[in-house]
Design a protein around this motif. Structure first.
Motif, mmCIF file in Angstrom:
data_model
loop_
_atom_site.group_PDB
_atom_site.id
_atom_site.type_symbol
_atom_site.label_atom_id
_atom_site.label_comp_id
_atom_site.label_asym_id
_atom_site.label_seq_id
_atom_site.Cartn_x
_atom_site.Cartn_y
_atom_site.Cartn_z
ATOM 1 N N PRO A 1 0.770 -1.364 0.026
ATOM 2 C CA PRO A 1 -0.050 0.110 -0.171
ATOM 3 C C PRO A 1 0.975 1.347 0.011
ATOM 4 O O PRO A 1 2.110 1.192 0.336
ATOM 5 N N ASN A 2 0.182 2.396 -0.494
ATOM 6 C CA ASN A 2 1.025 3.815 -0.347
ATOM 7 C C ASN A 2 0.148 4.896 -0.229
ATOM 8 O O ASN A 2 0.481 5.658 -1.059
ATOM 9 N N ASN A 3 -0.875 4.780 0.666
ATOM 10 C CA ASN A 3 -1.611 5.955 1.001
ATOM 11 C C ASN A 3 -1.810 6.207 2.400
ATOM 12 O O ASN A 3 -2.086 5.261 3.101
ATOM 13 N N ILE A 4 -1.514 7.581 2.789
ATOM 14 C CA ILE A 4 -1.534 7.812 4.048
ATOM 15 C C ILE A 4 -3.028 8.076 4.498
ATOM 16 O O ILE A 4 -3.924 8.433 3.805
ATOM 17 N N THR A 5 -3.284 7.984 5.824
ATOM 18 C CA THR A 5 -4.446 7.893 6.453
ATOM 19 C C THR A 5 -4.808 9.722 6.828
ATOM 20 O O THR A 5 -4.707 9.795 7.946
ATOM 21 N N LYS A 6 -5.303 10.284 5.849
ATOM 22 C CA LYS A 6 -5.636 11.607 6.036
ATOM 23 C C LYS A 6 -6.933 11.962 5.348
ATOM 24 O O LYS A 6 -7.279 11.159 4.412
ATOM 25 N N GLU A 7 -7.626 12.994 5.680
ATOM 26 C CA GLU A 7 -8.968 13.413 5.342
ATOM 27 C C GLU A 7 -9.066 13.733 3.653
ATOM 28 O O GLU A 7 -10.028 13.380 2.993
ATOM 29 N N THR A 8 -8.456 14.757 3.418
ATOM 30 C CA THR A 8 -8.741 15.403 2.062
ATOM 31 C C THR A 8 -7.590 14.674 1.049
ATOM 32 O O THR A 8 -6.441 14.063 1.680
ATOM 33 N N ILE A 9 -7.766 14.930 -0.030
ATOM 34 C CA ILE A 9 -6.767 14.371 -1.178
ATOM 35 C C ILE A 9 -5.493 14.911 -1.052
ATOM 36 O O ILE A 9 -4.568 14.224 -1.100
ATOM 37 N N MET A 10 -5.565 16.417 -1.084
ATOM 38 C CA MET A 10 -4.351 17.174 -0.919
ATOM 39 C C MET A 10 -3.331 16.858 0.283
ATOM 40 O O MET A 10 -2.255 16.905 0.300
ATOM 41 N N GLN A 11 -4.231 16.462 1.382
ATOM 42 C CA GLN A 11 -3.503 16.007 2.698
ATOM 43 C C GLN A 11 -2.607 14.846 2.403
ATOM 44 O O GLN A 11 -1.673 14.498 3.127
ATOM 45 N N ARG A 12 -3.203 14.023 1.495
ATOM 46 C CA ARG A 12 -2.750 12.728 1.178
ATOM 47 C C ARG A 12 -1.547 12.846 -0.065
ATOM 48 O O ARG A 12 -0.952 11.921 -0.482
ATOM 49 N N THR B 1 -4.105 3.963 -3.910
ATOM 50 C CA THR B 1 -5.377 4.140 -3.014
ATOM 51 C C THR B 1 -5.447 3.260 -1.797
ATOM 52 O O THR B 1 -6.479 3.702 -1.247
ATOM 53 N N MET B 2 -4.433 2.203 -1.706
ATOM 54 C CA MET B 2 -4.661 1.490 -0.418
ATOM 55 C C MET B 2 -3.997 1.976 0.856
ATOM 56 O O MET B 2 -2.601 2.505 0.581
ATOM 57 N N TYR B 3 -4.826 2.311 1.769
ATOM 58 C CA TYR B 3 -3.969 2.797 2.871
ATOM 59 C C TYR B 3 -3.205 1.944 3.664
ATOM 60 O O TYR B 3 -3.131 0.557 3.702
ATOM 61 N N PHE B 4 -2.148 2.494 4.296
ATOM 62 C CA PHE B 4 -0.948 1.769 4.967
ATOM 63 C C PHE B 4 -1.545 1.074 6.148
ATOM 64 O O PHE B 4 -2.654 1.487 6.656
ATOM 65 N N ASN B 5 -1.368 -0.173 6.169
ATOM 66 C CA ASN B 5 -1.976 -1.093 7.491
ATOM 67 C C ASN B 5 -3.347 -1.263 7.275
ATOM 68 O O ASN B 5 -3.798 -1.884 8.162
ATOM 69 N N ASN C 1 -11.588 7.525 -2.292
ATOM 70 C CA ASN C 1 -11.100 6.655 -3.290
ATOM 71 C C ASN C 1 -10.098 6.950 -4.184
ATOM 72 O O ASN C 1 -9.754 6.270 -5.122
ATOM 73 N N ILE C 2 -9.805 8.352 -3.958
ATOM 74 C CA ILE C 2 -8.712 9.063 -5.003
ATOM 75 C C ILE C 2 -7.445 9.347 -4.475
ATOM 76 O O ILE C 2 -7.208 9.540 -3.248
ATOM 77 N N ALA C 3 -6.440 8.895 -5.302
ATOM 78 C CA ALA C 3 -4.975 9.395 -4.631
ATOM 79 C C ALA C 3 -4.271 10.397 -5.875
ATOM 80 O O ALA C 3 -4.459 9.696 -7.067
ATOM 81 N N PHE C 4 -4.037 11.180 -5.426
ATOM 82 C CA PHE C 4 -3.315 12.354 -6.383
ATOM 83 C C PHE C 4 -1.976 12.626 -6.030
ATOM 84 O O PHE C 4 -1.946 13.043 -4.713
ATOM 85 N N LYS C 5 -0.991 12.375 -6.732
ATOM 86 C CA LYS C 5 0.381 12.278 -6.197
ATOM 87 C C LYS C 5 1.426 12.848 -7.275
ATOM 88 O O LYS C 5 1.004 12.808 -8.404
#
Length: 426
Positions: free
Chosen positions: A298-309, A320-324, A415-419
């Motif tokens: 996985p490579n997504n941080i558990t934060k509220e907004t897209i830009m925080q992630r 889009t899969m959250y760590f742990n 469900n969205i990951a923007f990086k």
């Protein structure tokens, strides 16, 4: 007579001067070739993450890293080269984590027992961290990047002190083997209890035997500087690894077995595009603590907004899969990448479009054994798809991925990951 002798003398001097110029020209040509070979070798070492010195190659991957547990991690490491010896080698590193305020290190070495089969006996003592749920193949070639994207946000590590002896052997250029016997003292850095037969383990000892095979049947090899090197990267490639844990051997607490498999296929198209497929699978049976089970990268941080992630996309991770979020004792992932021919906007500006789809499925028996940590299983198909636009500026690009299917989340933006991406080659 004197005239004839004078002509012969002139011809001799002329031919001698010509020969000298020819010899000097030949020397210059040889020096140019040698300099070119040295430059290529230097760039190859840098590309593999080494800065070469006389008898020692400095390992650049230990200079600076960052993760959520150690914070800034910095140190020095390296390995002796062929100028030191082509029969013996010494390697190691020392690093320091500024957040956990702890040194980690490795002391290792090896000696070659057969040159034609490149057979080595390797010894190592390691006191370091390892990401929980990660699984590595012994035969994997060294892979170096200037930074490791996933590492930035990982927070689930376990400490381990591992002593190992290994065998490295080449059956042929196409078939490589590595085996390892190891004992490890493992201590999770987070609260975790492993319940077996009404006994709770918060840390544990493991004794393992591991064998890994890598088969590259379609690659081509040539002898370069007295070494056989891969000159054509042929596909498909196959890697198989078996691990056996032994209870009561050198104080080991558990008996278990693991089988890991990976195959990579790549199709090159006439329009300079290519399609890459990567299939990974793992199966663990017996008394396996969560430290040695599987996540799906996985490579997504558990934060509220897209830009925080917003962070850095990995090379083969689920964005889009959250760590742990998931752990499995059996799993399989499939990743499909279609890489288009770069768009030549100018000689310096050549962005590249990549289409990506990833799928994961898995499950776990006896979830109640793993106490103190909450996670889901992958018994439904996990799906994500997205695009990358790479090499927009100084190797940086952008990535967008969307999570759908069995693990689609209720809030749309979750469900969205923007990086951003980072791709550079030497």
């Amino acid at each position: 007579m004197r005239k004839h002798l004078f002509i012969v003398l002139l011809l001799t001097l002329a031919s001698h001067g010509y020969a000298q110029r020819g010899l000097e020209s030949k020397k210059d040509s040889t020096k140019t070739v040698q300099d070119s070979i040295k430059k290529i070798e230097f760039l190859k070492n840098i590309g593999n993450g080494f800065l070469p010195f006389n008898y020692f190659n400095l390992d650049l991957k230990y200079l600076i890293k960052f993760n959520q547990y150690e914070g800034l991690r910095s140190g020095l490491g390296g390995i002796t080269n062929d100028r030191f010896s082509d029969r013996y080698r010494v390697d190691g590193y020392v690093v320091y984590g500024f957040k956990d305020k702890r040194f980690k290190y490795k002391i290792g070495g090896g000696f070659r027992i057969n040159k034609s089969s490149n057979t080595w006996i390797n010894l190592a003592y390691i006191d370091d961290l390892q990401e929980t749920g990660s699984s590595k193949f012994l035969t994997d070639k060294r892979f170096f990047t200037f930074f490791e994207p996933r590492l930035l946000n990982i927070d689930l590590f376990h400490k381990h002190i591992t002593k190992s002896v290994g065998l490295q052997h080449k059956f042929s250029n196409h078939l490589l083997l590595e085996s390892q016997l190891a004992t490890s003292k493992v201590e999770p850095t987070y609260f975790y209890n492993f319940l077996i037969d009404n006994k709770i383990y918060s840390n544990f000892d493991l004794s393992t035997a591991k064998t890994s095979l890598q088969w590259s049947p379609f690659s081509e090899f040539s002898e370069i500087n007295s070494k056989f090197e891969e000159t054509k990267n042929g596909f498909p490639k196959f890697t198989l690894q078996y691990t056996q844990g032994f209870k009561s051997v050198l104080g080991s607490d558990f008996t278990f077995s693991k089988i890991d498999f990976r195959t990579i296929q790549e199709f090159k198209h006439k329009n300079e595009a290519n399609t890459k497929l990567t299939l990974v699978a793992g199966l663990a049976k017996g008394d396996v603590p969560i430290t040695h089970l599987y996540h799906a990268s996985p490579n997504n941080i558990t934060k509220e907004t897209i830009m925080q992630r917003f962070s850095v996309a990995g090379l083969n991770s689920f964005e889009t899969m959250y760590f742990n979020e998931f752990f499995s004792d059996r799993f399989s992932t499939l990743q499909i990448k279609h890489i288009f021919k770069p768009f030549k906007i100018s000689d310096r500006f050549k962005p590249q479009l990549v289409l990506i789809s990833r799928y994961a499925i898995g499950n776990m028996n006896n979830i109640e054994r793993h106490q103190g940590i909450q996670f889901n299983t992958l018994n439904k198909l996990y799906s994500e798809s997205g695009i990358e636009i790479n090499k927009l500026l100084f190797g940086f690009g952008l990535s967008f991925a969307y999570r759908y299917g069995g693990y689609h989340l209720e809030d749309f933006e979750d469900n969205i990951a923007f990086k951003f991406t980072f791709n550079i080659s030497l």
